[in-house]
Design a protein around this motif. Structure first.
Motif, PDB file in Angstrom:
ATOM      1  N   ALA A 163      18.935  15.753 -15.292  1.00  0.00           N
ATOM      2  CA  ALA A 163      19.091  16.759 -16.112  1.00  0.00           C
ATOM      3  C   ALA A 163      18.631  16.390 -17.708  1.00  0.00           C
ATOM      4  N   GLY A 164      18.170  14.989 -17.857  1.00  0.00           N
ATOM      5  CA  GLY A 164      16.715  14.967 -18.727  1.00  0.00           C
ATOM      6  C   GLY A 164      18.043  13.920 -19.884  1.00  0.00           C
ATOM      7  N   GLY A 165      17.003  13.069 -20.298  1.00  0.00           N
ATOM      8  CA  GLY A 165      17.484  12.240 -21.316  1.00  0.00           C
ATOM      9  C   GLY A 165      17.739  11.020 -21.123  1.00  0.00           C
ATOM     10  N   THR A 166      17.945  10.177 -19.645  1.00  0.00           N
ATOM     11  CA  THR A 166      18.156   8.734 -19.229  1.00  0.00           C
ATOM     12  C   THR A 166      17.165   9.058 -18.322  1.00  0.00           C
ATOM     13  N   GLY A 167      16.637   7.521 -18.434  1.00  0.00           N
ATOM     14  CA  GLY A 167      15.525   6.869 -17.262  1.00  0.00           C
ATOM     15  C   GLY A 167      14.669   6.032 -17.740  1.00  0.00           C
ATOM     16  N   SER A 168      14.183   5.080 -16.806  1.00  0.00           N
ATOM     17  CA  SER A 168      13.436   3.804 -17.124  1.00  0.00           C
ATOM     18  C   SER A 168      12.318   4.098 -16.047  1.00  0.00           C
ATOM     19  N   VAL A 169      11.459   2.944 -16.753  1.00  0.00           N
ATOM     20  CA  VAL A 169      10.303   2.476 -15.598  1.00  0.00           C
ATOM     21  C   VAL A 169      10.699   1.465 -14.697  1.00  0.00           C
ATOM     22  N   LEU A 170      11.897   0.819 -15.156  1.00  0.00           N
ATOM     23  CA  LEU A 170      11.881  -0.095 -14.378  1.00  0.00           C
ATOM     24  C   LEU A 170      12.900   0.675 -13.008  1.00  0.00           C
ATOM     25  N   GLY A 171      13.826   2.274 -12.997  1.00  0.00           N
ATOM     26  CA  GLY A 171      14.271   2.376 -12.638  1.00  0.00           C
ATOM     27  C   GLY A 171      13.655   2.700 -11.447  1.00  0.00           C
ATOM     28  N   ALA A 172      12.276   3.928 -12.016  1.00  0.00           N
ATOM     29  CA  ALA A 172      11.066   4.613 -11.161  1.00  0.00           C
ATOM     30  C   ALA A 172      10.418   3.354 -10.170  1.00  0.00           C
ATOM     31  N   VAL A 173      10.715   1.757 -10.543  1.00  0.00           N
ATOM     32  CA  VAL A 173      10.192   1.205  -9.773  1.00  0.00           C
ATOM     33  C   VAL A 173      11.346   0.484  -8.435  1.00  0.00           C
ATOM     34  N   PHE A 174      12.067   0.232  -8.915  1.00  0.00           N
ATOM     35  CA  PHE A 174      13.592   0.133  -8.034  1.00  0.00           C
ATOM     36  C   PHE A 174      13.730   1.361  -6.900  1.00  0.00           C
ATOM     37  N   GLY A 175      13.235   2.706  -7.438  1.00  0.00           N
ATOM     38  CA  GLY A 175      13.796   3.834  -6.810  1.00  0.00           C
ATOM     39  C   GLY A 175      12.395   3.961  -5.389  1.00  0.00           C
ATOM     40  N   SER A 176      11.303   3.840  -5.897  1.00  0.00           N
ATOM     41  CA  SER A 176      10.007   3.785  -5.163  1.00  0.00           C
ATOM     42  C   SER A 176      10.257   2.510  -4.306  1.00  0.00           C
ATOM     43  N   ALA A 204      15.977   9.738  -8.654  1.00  0.00           N
ATOM     44  CA  ALA A 204      17.242   9.741  -8.683  1.00  0.00           C
ATOM     45  C   ALA A 204      17.640   8.963  -8.224  1.00  0.00           C
ATOM     46  N   LEU A 205      17.249   7.686  -7.055  1.00  0.00           N
ATOM     47  CA  LEU A 205      17.881   6.808  -6.673  1.00  0.00           C
ATOM     48  C   LEU A 205      17.034   5.438  -7.714  1.00  0.00           C
ATOM     49  N   GLY A 206      15.822   5.661  -8.866  1.00  0.00           N
ATOM     50  CA  GLY A 206      16.086   4.947  -9.730  1.00  0.00           C
ATOM     51  C   GLY A 206      17.390   5.089 -10.968  1.00  0.00           C
ATOM     52  N   ASN A 241       1.070  -1.157   0.292  1.00  0.00           N
ATOM     53  CA  ASN A 241      -0.042  -0.274  -0.197  1.00  0.00           C
ATOM     54  C   ASN A 241       0.882   1.103  -0.261  1.00  0.00           C
ATOM     55  N   GLN A 242       2.034   1.029   0.794  1.00  0.00           N
ATOM     56  CA  GLN A 242       3.185   1.948   1.061  1.00  0.00           C
ATOM     57  C   GLN A 242       3.420   2.863  -0.612  1.00  0.00           C
ATOM     58  N   ILE A 243       3.943   1.587  -0.885  1.00  0.00           N
ATOM     59  CA  ILE A 243       5.050   1.569  -2.391  1.00  0.00           C
ATOM     60  C   ILE A 243       4.041   2.711  -3.727  1.00  0.00           C
ATOM     61  N   THR A 244       2.617   1.747  -3.372  1.00  0.00           N
ATOM     62  CA  THR A 244       1.806   1.853  -4.153  1.00  0.00           C
ATOM     63  C   THR A 244       1.962   3.354  -5.485  1.00  0.00           C
ATOM     64  N   ALA A 245       1.431   3.989  -3.722  1.00  0.00           N
ATOM     65  CA  ALA A 245       1.462   5.809  -4.323  1.00  0.00           C
ATOM     66  C   ALA A 245       1.928   6.187  -4.440  1.00  0.00           C
ATOM     67  N   LEU A 246       3.332   6.397  -3.852  1.00  0.00           N
ATOM     68  CA  LEU A 246       4.304   6.519  -4.375  1.00  0.00           C
ATOM     69  C   LEU A 246       5.129   5.976  -5.300  1.00  0.00           C
ATOM     70  N   LEU A 247       4.620   5.044  -6.121  1.00  0.00           N
ATOM     71  CA  LEU A 247       5.858   4.445  -7.293  1.00  0.00           C
ATOM     72  C   LEU A 247       4.337   5.529  -8.347  1.00  0.00           C
TER      73      LEU A 247
END
Length: 309
Positions: free
Chosen positions: A254-267, A247-249, A46-52
């Motif tokens: 600065a733009g141009g680099t990132g991934s959905v998987l990274g956002a998941v791991f960061g959350s 950022a953790l993910g 529950n805690q992670i879902t909203a943050l994700l």
């Protein structure tokens, strides 16, 4: 070759991004006996879902070298809208509010040239004050259909997992399978070159802010249904937490680099930290300090050509 098809999106996902949630999981399994209890795992979900949900929206803005610290206030405003208007139009009104906020932020940053930090800070202050003007404290009645959407199970899965899967799938499709997604990576990498190639950048950048605000609406609806009450301070922590999570993910602010998987791991990392502190009885006030330290550390490790985000 057309720029849109020559661009290779970079994930930014590194060993640190992957390793942090794994380390947190292992540590908590050793030091917190109740970590694997059914009740606690439900709390973690529950805690992670909203943050994700919010983090995925923040990631979209970060891909075009932006930042949106008003998204937490969008969560709060959504919560009070849901309990303050006719139940039949509650979600529609919240979505319209999210669209308006995203458009204002987008036009302010892209067209008026206001720095995204300043623009979204102004929006955050206005929206938080407006939410408190509508409702000064927690309360109100949440429509039953919203509660059903946020609690219970679907095909045996908790609704928190269902929400996460749906939002991750939608965002993944947008950024990996559409021309708009490819433009996001190209604009974040070098907006000037994109414009010189004849590709317009104004509306794609504005749309990124709209999508981020809509992610705040979704998170607000989910959380309001989950706790079964409206709260004008509900989203207070999400602005900093979502930036820290991206950022953790490995998402480059600065733009141009990132991934959905990274956002998941960061959350997941932040969610496990919060849960671990609760299980170990550590003061919640320390969590804010730790989040700030994590943000500074994550940004310090990112490649930057100049001082700033």
């Amino acid at each position: 070759m057309n720029l849109l098809f020559a661009t290779n999106p970079r994930s930014g996902l590194g060993l640190v991004s992957i390793g942090l949630p794994i380390v947190m999981f292992l540590v908590l399994s050793l030091v917190a006996p109740k970590f694997f209890s059914f009740e606690n795992l439900g709390n973690v979900s529950n805690q992670i879902t909203a943050l994700l949900i919010v983090t995925l929206g923040q990631m979209i803005v970060a891909l075009v070298a932006g930042i949106d610290i008003s998204v937490g206030s969008v969560v709060s405003l959504t919560s009070v809208i849901v309990v303050s208007v006719d139940p039949e139009i509650a979600i529609s009104m919240a979505v319209l509010a999210g669209l308006a906020v995203g458009l204002v932020n987008g036009f302010g940053v892209v067209v008026a040239g206001v720095h995204p930090l300043i623009m979204t800070l102004a929006s955050m202050t206005f929206l938080q004050g407006f939410a408190l003007l509508i409702q000064t404290g927690a309360g109100g009645t949440v429509p039953s259909y919203i509660q059903r959407l946020s609690t219970g199970t679907f095909l045996g899965l908790p609704m928190s997992i269902v929400w996460s899967i749906i939002v991750v799938a939608i965002v993944s499709f947008i950024i990996y399978r559409t021309r708009f997604g490819l433009r996001m990576f190209a604009i974040g990498a070098n907006a000037r070159n994109v414009e010189l190639s004849g590709v317009r950048t104004t509306w794609p950048r504005i749309l990124c802010y709209v999508l981020c605000s809509l992610s705040g609406v979704l998170a607000g609806v989910y959380l309001t249904g989950r706790i079964a009450t409206g709260d004008p301070m509900m989203g207070q922590s999400f602005s900093l937490d979502s930036v820290t999570a991206v950022a953790l993910g490995g998402v480059q602010l600065a733009g141009g680099t990132g991934s959905v998987l990274g956002a998941v791991f960061g959350s997941l990392t932040l969610g496990l930290i919060t849960n671990g502190m609760n299980l170990l009885g550590i003061s919640p006030f320390f969590r804010g300090a730790l989040t700030g330290l994590l943000l500074v550390g994550a940004i310090s490790l990112q490649r930057r050509k100049a001082i700033g985000i």
